[in-house]
Design a protein around this motif. Sequence first.
Motif, PDB file in Angstrom:
ATOM      1  N   SER A 648     -26.847 -57.307   2.356  1.00  0.00           N
ATOM      2  CA  SER A 648     -26.803 -55.953   2.904  1.00  0.00           C
ATOM      3  C   SER A 648     -25.613 -55.489   3.443  1.00  0.00           C
ATOM      4  CB  SER A 648     -27.829 -55.280   3.894  1.00  0.00           C
ATOM      5  OG  SER A 648     -29.441 -55.461   2.734  1.00  0.00           O
ATOM      6  N   ASP A 649     -24.838 -56.561   3.549  1.00  0.00           N
ATOM      7  CA  ASP A 649     -23.834 -55.679   3.955  1.00  0.00           C
ATOM      8  C   ASP A 649     -22.638 -54.346   3.910  1.00  0.00           C
ATOM      9  OD1 ASP A 649     -23.430 -57.171   6.444  1.00  0.00           O
ATOM     10  OD2 ASP A 649     -21.900 -59.236   4.995  1.00  0.00           O
ATOM     11  N   GLN A 650     -22.960 -54.953   2.182  1.00  0.00           N
ATOM     12  CA  GLN A 650     -21.955 -53.251   1.319  1.00  0.00           C
ATOM     13  C   GLN A 650     -22.705 -52.133   1.549  1.00  0.00           C
ATOM     14  OE1 GLN A 650     -21.791 -54.397  -2.718  1.00  0.00           O
ATOM     15  NE2 GLN A 650     -20.228 -52.653  -3.085  1.00  0.00           N
ATOM     16  N   HIS A 651     -23.928 -52.452   1.530  1.00  0.00           N
ATOM     17  CA  HIS A 651     -24.670 -51.692   1.476  1.00  0.00           C
ATOM     18  C   HIS A 651     -24.774 -50.853   2.764  1.00  0.00           C
ATOM     19  CE1 HIS A 651     -27.521 -53.310  -1.569  1.00  0.00           C
ATOM     20  NE2 HIS A 651     -26.841 -52.487  -1.636  1.00  0.00           N
ATOM     21  N   ARG A 652     -24.111 -51.073   4.127  1.00  0.00           N
ATOM     22  CA  ARG A 652     -23.939 -50.949   5.426  1.00  0.00           C
ATOM     23  C   ARG A 652     -22.649 -50.354   5.512  1.00  0.00           C
ATOM     24  NH1 ARG A 652     -27.728 -55.543   7.263  1.00  0.00           N
ATOM     25  NH2 ARG A 652     -26.276 -57.314   6.965  1.00  0.00           N
ATOM     26  N   GLN A 653     -22.202 -51.072   5.132  1.00  0.00           N
ATOM     27  CA  GLN A 653     -20.256 -50.000   5.349  1.00  0.00           C
ATOM     28  C   GLN A 653     -20.288 -49.566   4.621  1.00  0.00           C
ATOM     29  OE1 GLN A 653     -18.040 -53.768   3.890  1.00  0.00           O
ATOM     30  NE2 GLN A 653     -18.820 -55.040   5.054  1.00  0.00           N
ATOM     31  N   VAL A 654     -20.856 -48.627   3.364  1.00  0.00           N
ATOM     32  CA  VAL A 654     -21.145 -47.660   2.389  1.00  0.00           C
ATOM     33  C   VAL A 654     -21.451 -46.383   3.511  1.00  0.00           C
ATOM     34  CG1 VAL A 654     -21.835 -46.057   0.808  1.00  0.00           C
ATOM     35  CG2 VAL A 654     -21.070 -48.578   0.626  1.00  0.00           C
ATOM     36  N   LEU A 655     -22.329 -46.851   4.364  1.00  0.00           N
ATOM     37  CA  LEU A 655     -23.439 -45.924   5.425  1.00  0.00           C
ATOM     38  C   LEU A 655     -22.725 -45.619   6.667  1.00  0.00           C
ATOM     39  CD1 LEU A 655     -26.015 -44.038   5.914  1.00  0.00           C
ATOM     40  CD2 LEU A 655     -27.014 -46.296   6.902  1.00  0.00           C
ATOM     41  N   LEU A 656     -22.273 -46.332   7.228  1.00  0.00           N
ATOM     42  CA  LEU A 656     -21.038 -46.983   8.124  1.00  0.00           C
ATOM     43  C   LEU A 656     -19.934 -44.931   8.157  1.00  0.00           C
ATOM     44  CD1 LEU A 656     -21.151 -50.196   9.630  1.00  0.00           C
ATOM     45  CD2 LEU A 656     -21.926 -48.443  10.869  1.00  0.00           C
ATOM     46  N   GLU A 657     -19.247 -45.408   6.788  1.00  0.00           N
ATOM     47  CA  GLU A 657     -18.331 -45.011   6.290  1.00  0.00           C
ATOM     48  C   GLU A 657     -18.830 -42.982   5.864  1.00  0.00           C
ATOM     49  OE1 GLU A 657     -16.781 -46.041   2.218  1.00  0.00           O
ATOM     50  OE2 GLU A 657     -15.425 -48.005   3.314  1.00  0.00           O
ATOM     51  N   ILE A 658     -20.398 -42.979   5.464  1.00  0.00           N
ATOM     52  CA  ILE A 658     -20.588 -41.551   5.568  1.00  0.00           C
ATOM     53  C   ILE A 658     -20.585 -41.050   7.020  1.00  0.00           C
ATOM     54  CG2 ILE A 658     -23.123 -40.753   5.403  1.00  0.00           C
ATOM     55  CD1 ILE A 658     -23.832 -42.237   2.805  1.00  0.00           C
ATOM     56  N   PHE A 659     -21.301 -41.935   8.134  1.00  0.00           N
ATOM     57  CA  PHE A 659     -21.353 -41.480   9.167  1.00  0.00           C
ATOM     58  C   PHE A 659     -20.037 -41.583  10.067  1.00  0.00           C
ATOM     59  CE2 PHE A 659     -25.807 -42.186   8.619  1.00  0.00           C
ATOM     60  CZ  PHE A 659     -26.554 -41.274   9.307  1.00  0.00           C
ATOM     61  N   SER A 660     -18.840 -42.466   9.940  1.00  0.00           N
ATOM     62  CA  SER A 660     -17.613 -41.758  10.649  1.00  0.00           C
ATOM     63  C   SER A 660     -16.723 -40.421   9.904  1.00  0.00           C
ATOM     64  CB  SER A 660     -16.403 -42.742   9.789  1.00  0.00           C
ATOM     65  OG  SER A 660     -16.650 -42.704   8.052  1.00  0.00           O
ATOM     66  N   LYS A 661     -17.882 -39.272   8.975  1.00  0.00           N
ATOM     67  CA  LYS A 661     -17.014 -38.315   8.716  1.00  0.00           C
ATOM     68  C   LYS A 661     -18.614 -37.300   8.919  1.00  0.00           C
ATOM     69  CE  LYS A 661     -14.929 -40.312   5.060  1.00  0.00           C
ATOM     70  NZ  LYS A 661     -14.060 -40.111   3.698  1.00  0.00           N
ATOM     71  N   ASN A 662     -19.845 -37.892   8.923  1.00  0.00           N
ATOM     72  CA  ASN A 662     -20.484 -36.977   9.481  1.00  0.00           C
ATOM     73  C   ASN A 662     -21.776 -37.040  10.698  1.00  0.00           C
ATOM     74  OD1 ASN A 662     -21.137 -35.335   6.167  1.00  0.00           O
ATOM     75  ND2 ASN A 662     -20.626 -37.140   6.168  1.00  0.00           N
ATOM     76  N   TYR A 663     -22.109 -36.250  11.601  1.00  0.00           N
ATOM     77  CA  TYR A 663     -22.870 -36.852  12.513  1.00  0.00           C
ATOM     78  C   TYR A 663     -23.956 -37.082  11.866  1.00  0.00           C
ATOM     79  CZ  TYR A 663     -25.480 -35.689  16.775  1.00  0.00           C
ATOM     80  OH  TYR A 663     -25.915 -35.726  17.684  1.00  0.00           O
ATOM     81  N   ARG A 664     -24.784 -35.866  11.030  1.00  0.00           N
ATOM     82  CA  ARG A 664     -26.046 -36.558  10.634  1.00  0.00           C
ATOM     83  C   ARG A 664     -26.052 -35.938   8.724  1.00  0.00           C
ATOM     84  NH1 ARG A 664     -29.073 -30.683  13.467  1.00  0.00           N
ATOM     85  NH2 ARG A 664     -27.161 -29.370  12.372  1.00  0.00           N
ATOM     86  N   VAL A 665     -26.668 -35.920   8.281  1.00  0.00           N
ATOM     87  CA  VAL A 665     -26.721 -37.346   7.252  1.00  0.00           C
ATOM     88  C   VAL A 665     -28.099 -36.790   6.449  1.00  0.00           C
ATOM     89  CG1 VAL A 665     -25.922 -38.200   5.478  1.00  0.00           C
ATOM     90  CG2 VAL A 665     -25.345 -38.465   7.622  1.00  0.00           C
ATOM     91  N   ARG A 666     -28.708 -35.932   5.031  1.00  0.00           N
ATOM     92  CA  ARG A 666     -30.188 -36.629   4.534  1.00  0.00           C
ATOM     93  C   ARG A 666     -29.831 -37.361   4.557  1.00  0.00           C
ATOM     94  NH1 ARG A 666     -33.378 -32.240   5.081  1.00  0.00           N
ATOM     95  NH2 ARG A 666     -31.584 -30.026   6.053  1.00  0.00           N
ATOM     96  N   ARG A 667     -31.411 -37.794   3.855  1.00  0.00           N
ATOM     97  CA  ARG A 667     -31.988 -39.327   3.063  1.00  0.00           C
ATOM     98  C   ARG A 667     -31.496 -38.869   1.730  1.00  0.00           C
ATOM     99  NH1 ARG A 667     -35.361 -43.101   3.326  1.00  0.00           N
ATOM    100  NH2 ARG A 667     -36.055 -44.214   1.048  1.00  0.00           N
TER     101      ARG A 667
END
Length: 710
Positions: A648-667
Amino acid sequence: MANEEDDPVVQEIEVYLAKSLAEKLYLFQYPVRPASMTYDDIPHLSAKIKPKQQKVELEMAIDTLNPNYCRSKGEQIALNVDGACADETSTYSSKLMDKQTFCSSQTTSNTSRYAAALYRQGELHLTPLHGILQLRPSFSYLDKADAKHREREAANEAGDSSQDEAEEDVKQITVRFSRPESEQARQRRVQSYEFLQKKHAEEPWVHLHYYGLRDSRSEHERQYLLCQGSSGAENTELVKSPSEYLMMLMPPSQEEEKDKPVAPSNVLSMAQLRTLPLADQIKILMKNVKVMPFANLMSLLGPSVDSVAVLRGIQKVAMLVQGNWVVKSDILYPKDSSSPHSGVPAEVLCRGRDFVMWKFTQSRWVVRKEVAAVTKLCTEDVKDFLEHMAVVRINKGWEFILPYDGEFIKKHPDVVQRQHMLWTGIQAKLEKVYNLVKEAMPKKPDGQSGPVGLVSGDQRVQVAKRQAQQNHALLERELQRRKEQLQASAVLPGVRIKEEPMSEEGEDEEEREAEDEEPMDTSPGSGLHGGLANGLPAGRAAGGDSFNGHPPSGSAGSPVARELRAFVQATFQKQFVLTLSELKRLFNLHLASLPPGHMLFSGISDRMLQDTVLAAGCKQILVPFPPQTAASPDEQKVFALWESGDISDQHRQVLLEIFSKNYRVRRNMIQARLTQECGEDLSKQEVDKVLKDCCVSYGGMWYLKGTVQS
């Protein structure tokens, strides 16, 4: 032996036990009268009894012809009781007090040691008594006279009222409906005095016929006082040794044992307490006393108890406040319990009481209204908290009940340091739960335990002068150190010393670097208020650049660095995403679980902790917090484990990149981005796992852990 020979046995008497009237024989004790007048000579007009209560009433005639009888007084009493008109309900039909009522009361509840004896023809016959009743004059006729008097007064008042009114005024009538009676209410009503009195009054009277002393029926009944058959089976009980016979005749009294007060079920004597294990002894004592110095606890446990074992046990059930031990909240309010005043669950009560205890680690004084405003608990609950550990002072507030125990603080620094770490964790939890605003409060000088007093203008001037002198001395030493470095560079070839300008900007830069290298401020003074932490002054708990006099250890290859890195790696393998504030809280809890003197107690700075996190394979996620955020700087520093070695490392890295640009995100946005970057359709379980590792859901939106602001 000589006395026994001087007192020879004159006669031996056979003793028999008669049982014919054993369950029916009562002894009546009448008031004392002259010897020439016996009650048997007085006519008994009537007799009645309530068998269950063993209550008897006798009516006896009064000799109205006796010269000692006052006729006028007897007529007056009859007139007051019955009035002028005599009828069937009249107490005295002859218009003269010609009889008197005697009512009985029990003299003792245990009549097993009493018997009626009848001596006849050299034999002593004993019959056990079923009851002993004392007869006393009853003055119930006076109550009847008072009732008649009140009736006459009421009739007179009614006659004097106005009779011209055509009709009575309309009166409001209130109709009430009784609620169904609960089982507890019914039990209380059944055990009440009024109910018992009413039940006794409802028992019917059994009317008796009185037989005089010389009556033939009395003579016949008197024969039952004799044992029927001297050698029959009835006397087998008396074929015993003299000591056994006396024991049967005079059993030992049990009244003294019954009269002894019975201790409550939750109270133990010191003898019973010392039979329990040491941990239970400490828990019971602290639960009952609430607040106790360590010296007092040792004196209660006894001189043979090891103080180290007591220290180990007391930390499981109590917290250190101003050098004294206060019982933990979860001991007083166990799980699944609730407040007797408001019904609030135990978890909320424990949190509110922990806030009160924490306030006392900061100051000697606490204001009840301030506690109630923060905890949102009712006045009774807050008052219970304060009464456990404080006394009220008029116009001042609540003062901690015991003085500051500096002797314990000096004697056990390791225990104080561990308690300090625990209080730091509790403080962080309280700040988050109660949404408290952190304030930079001035720290008190070492050893000060009371509130900050007023400082005069002259004192402020003197303090400013001393600070200026100290700053001047520091600058002189710094200048001398730099000169020595310049001289050393001239001696050692190839070594350059970078000279930095001594301007104000350079000094500010040095101060910022020094601040970054300071150890983590784990004292409660950095949170809500400054002051005492577990009895340790805040200036000593957090001031300076070291803990316990040891300088910070920061080299990467040192044992301290290796131990710190092991903690960081283990923590992020479990959490994946942590803010610096949460990481510091977990680290303080980790320190509290370590034995005294561990190497991590040497002092860990914020910069050292952050460098260790980055060196352990984590990355800082620059989450764009909203401008109006209430998060502290430590809460805005978010770190995440970049590679853990699973699929799941790749999935988590994508998720962390999303939150580096957004404070909150929809599912749906997260799932679409994961599908786009990973090039495959992820199942719901895989997306749920990634979100569970790194995020929390609030209001339909997803946030990184620790960043959501409720």
